[in-house]
Write an enzyme that holds these catalytic residues in place. Structure first.
Site, mmCIF file in Angstrom:
data_model
loop_
_atom_site.group_PDB
_atom_site.id
_atom_site.type_symbol
_atom_site.label_atom_id
_atom_site.label_comp_id
_atom_site.label_asym_id
_atom_site.label_seq_id
_atom_site.Cartn_x
_atom_site.Cartn_y
_atom_site.Cartn_z
ATOM 1 C CD GLU A 144 22.562 36.067 54.796
ATOM 2 O OE1 GLU A 144 23.354 36.828 54.234
ATOM 3 O OE2 GLU A 144 21.340 36.317 54.199
HETATM 4 C C1 TNX Z 1 22.607 35.398 50.938
HETATM 5 S S1 TNX Z 1 23.473 33.273 50.953
HETATM 6 C C2 TNX Z 1 21.199 35.339 51.390
HETATM 7 C C3 TNX Z 1 20.138 35.418 50.749
HETATM 8 C C4 TNX Z 1 20.026 36.430 49.745
HETATM 9 C C5 TNX Z 1 21.467 36.852 48.860
HETATM 10 C C6 TNX Z 1 21.660 37.386 47.714
HETATM 11 C C7 TNX Z 1 22.363 33.561 51.665
HETATM 12 C C8 TNX Z 1 22.399 31.794 52.292
HETATM 13 N N1 TNX Z 1 21.466 34.178 52.050
HETATM 14 O O1 TNX Z 1 19.466 35.199 51.615
HETATM 15 O O2 TNX Z 1 19.334 36.505 48.353
HETATM 16 O O3 TNX Z 1 22.643 36.867 49.464
HETATM 17 O O4 TNX Z 1 22.583 37.408 47.130
#
Ligand code: TNX
Length: 521
Positions: free
Chosen positions: A330
């Protein structure tokens, strides 16, 4: 309520009396077929039990004394028997032997034989013996999990098991960044993981809301960057000694810690701690919300890479396991070209410190090193970059968010968790094949599975319990048992049989309506 219904509930009510007043059911022989993950092969010997008594000893081959001690400690606590540990071979008792197991069990498998005269666990190595004692643990009456001495008796059902894992990587992740969890809570979780033969604990040690590991060369990371949490609580961090305690607690149970420092995104806590890490030289405030994708290390500054080198250097030196996770998810505030260049450099830094890189599958948009593992967290069964990487040799850890994420709600009424990847009740968590999930990704590219628990909404061990149980054992079974055993009807019965044990252990599990819990829910 009918008399019948009341009678059906009676064993459950009796169980709730444990450990104060142990019920007759405490001595019930556990059904041989209730072990989770289901063993590769098992044969029950009907009518035969081995009774643990005041004269039962544990015999251990040289090297296996620590495992024998763990088993003996479990038995001593609830049986009150002395359970001495001594060198093999002994007569009767429980023997932990490093010879005589079939070669098929490999490094982590074991053979277990329970007869009226003895219990013998054989393996080719210590990890196998450790897994074997977990199976034995599940075959002991649930009262063995009581914290105080119970009257017994302590029958173990007779039979023969030959068992070994499908995947070498069976993981769980705990996000200690969104909320901080003390060492004791992590150790408690490790104990729960071990019972289901999970062998990796991934610790998400840094994120926008908190930096949780002391780094001597950058002290503000922990003291300032670790000083809060989602919702504005006090946060916290592990000293290096704390982290080492977790690592050795895990290692003694054959669990390898995989530390994660998430980068280049999810870095607000670091950016807030050191102004020079920011492209504009201005430190942002600490962050206590739950947005993602707004922070980025400054990929064009050399300081960023010496920062990573020092952080990774200290963490690698504290971590005996082979892996170091660099996150990489992300990174919405990092331009794609900068992201790729950054990840490629970060991989080199980790490799220079002797560790194998793990990254969320976003790193397949860069150029993974041949050894880099990608952790798939998507919600679809097709991903072009992941597919290409896998075909080029990248190995995958499977954590599809709509199957394996322990922070997703079970349903709309679940008081904790999120739902962006959907609701995940037990059947959904169990109903997939990690080896054949992604289009164009062969089973040979899959190293294993991992169940991540993000903690934006999770603050206590009771919360962890509630989200992890009963889904964690479902993911554990996908990681361990051959897919030929995959069967929801059979699984839910085995899983339901774990409920009374969790009750005695004090695990705050979710009584999913998909499972018929013995004695009712
Ligand atoms: C996505 S999945 C994220 C996390 C959040 C999560 C909550 C991923 C690699 N990153 O930063 O905590 O969703 O479900």
């Amino acid at each position: 309520m009918s008399i019948r219904r009341l009678l059906a509930l009676l064993p459950f009510f009796l169980l709730t009396l444990l450990p104060a007043g142990p019920p007759a059911t405490a001595a019930a022989v556990v059904a041989f077929g209730t072990v989770v993950p289901v063993p590769v092969t098992s044969t029950v010997t009907t009518g035969v039990t081995y009774g643990i008594t005041a004269s039962t000893a544990v015999y251990a081959d040289p090297g296996a004394e620590g495992i024998a001690e763990r088993l003996a400690a479990l038995l001593r606590r609830s049986t009150g028997y002395p359970v001495p540990v001594s060198a093999a071979p002994g007569v009767g008792g429980v023997s932990l032997l490093l010879s005589g197991a079939p070669a098929t069990v490999g490094a982590e498998g074991y053979q277990l034989d329970v007869t009226a005269a003895s219990i013998v666990i054989r393996a080719t190595g210590l990890a196998g013996l450790s897994n074997g004692i977990q199976t034995l643990h599940q075959l002991l009456p649930v009262a063995v999990d009581a914290a105080t001495v119970q009257p017994g008796p302590w029958p173990v059902p007779g039979g023969h098991i030959v068992d070994y894992p499908r995947f070498g990587y069976r993981g769980a992740m705990l996000d200690v960044a969104r909320h901080f969890f003390p060492v004791s809570a992590v150790e408690r979780y490790i104990d729960q993981l071990v019972l289901y033969k999970i062998n990796y604990l991934h610790l998400h040690l840094s994120d926008d809301q908190g930096w949780r590991i002391a780094i001597n060369s950058w002290p503000n990371l922990a003291t300032y960057g670790g000083s809060t949490a989602v919702g504005g609580g006090a946060g916290g961090y592990y000293t290096q000694a704390d982290y080492q305690r977790i690592v050795s607690y895990a290692a003694a149970r054959f669990v390898t810690v995989v530390p994660e420092i998430d980068m280049p995104g999810h870095t607000n806590a670091a950016l807030a701690s050191y102004a020079p890490l920011n492209c504009d030289g201005v430190a942002p405030p600490l962050y206590t919300g739950t947005d993602v994708g707004f922070s980025s290390l400054c990929t064009s500054k050399e300081l960023t890479y010496s920062f990573i080198d020092q952080v990774v250097g200290e963490l690698a030196a504290l971590t005996p396991g082979p892996y170091l996770h660099i996150g990489g998810d992300e990174a919405a505030s990092t331009a794609p070209a900068d992201y790729a260049a950054f990840i490629n450099r970060a991989q080199q830094i980790v490799a220079a410190h002797g560790k194998t890189v793990v990254g969320w599958h976003d790193v397949t948009k860069a150029t993974p090193l041949p050894s880099t593992l990608a952790q798939y967290w998507g919600t679809t069964t097709r991903d072009a970059a992941v597919q290409t990487a896998a075909q080029n040799g990248t190995k995958l850890i499977m954590s599809p968010a709509n199957r394996a994420y322990l922070d997703m709600k079970y349903n709309s009424r679940t008081p904790l968790g999120q739902s962006w990847a959907g609701y995940i009740d037990v059947k959904t968590a169990y109903g997939w094949d990690p080896g054949a999930y992604l289009t164009g990704v062969p089973a040979s590219a899959v190293l294993g599975v991992e169940a991540p628990l993000w903690t934006e909404t999770i603050t206590t061990s009771a919360d962890i319990d509630y989200m992890a149980f009963p889904r964690l054992p479902a993911i554990a079974e996908l990681g361990w048992s051959p897919y030929s055993t995959h069967n929801w009807t059979a699984f839910k019965q085995r899983l339901g049989a774990q409920g009374p044990r969790w009750h005695v252990m004090g695990v705050n599990y979710y009584h999913s309506a998909q499972i018929s819990w013995p004695g009712g829910s």
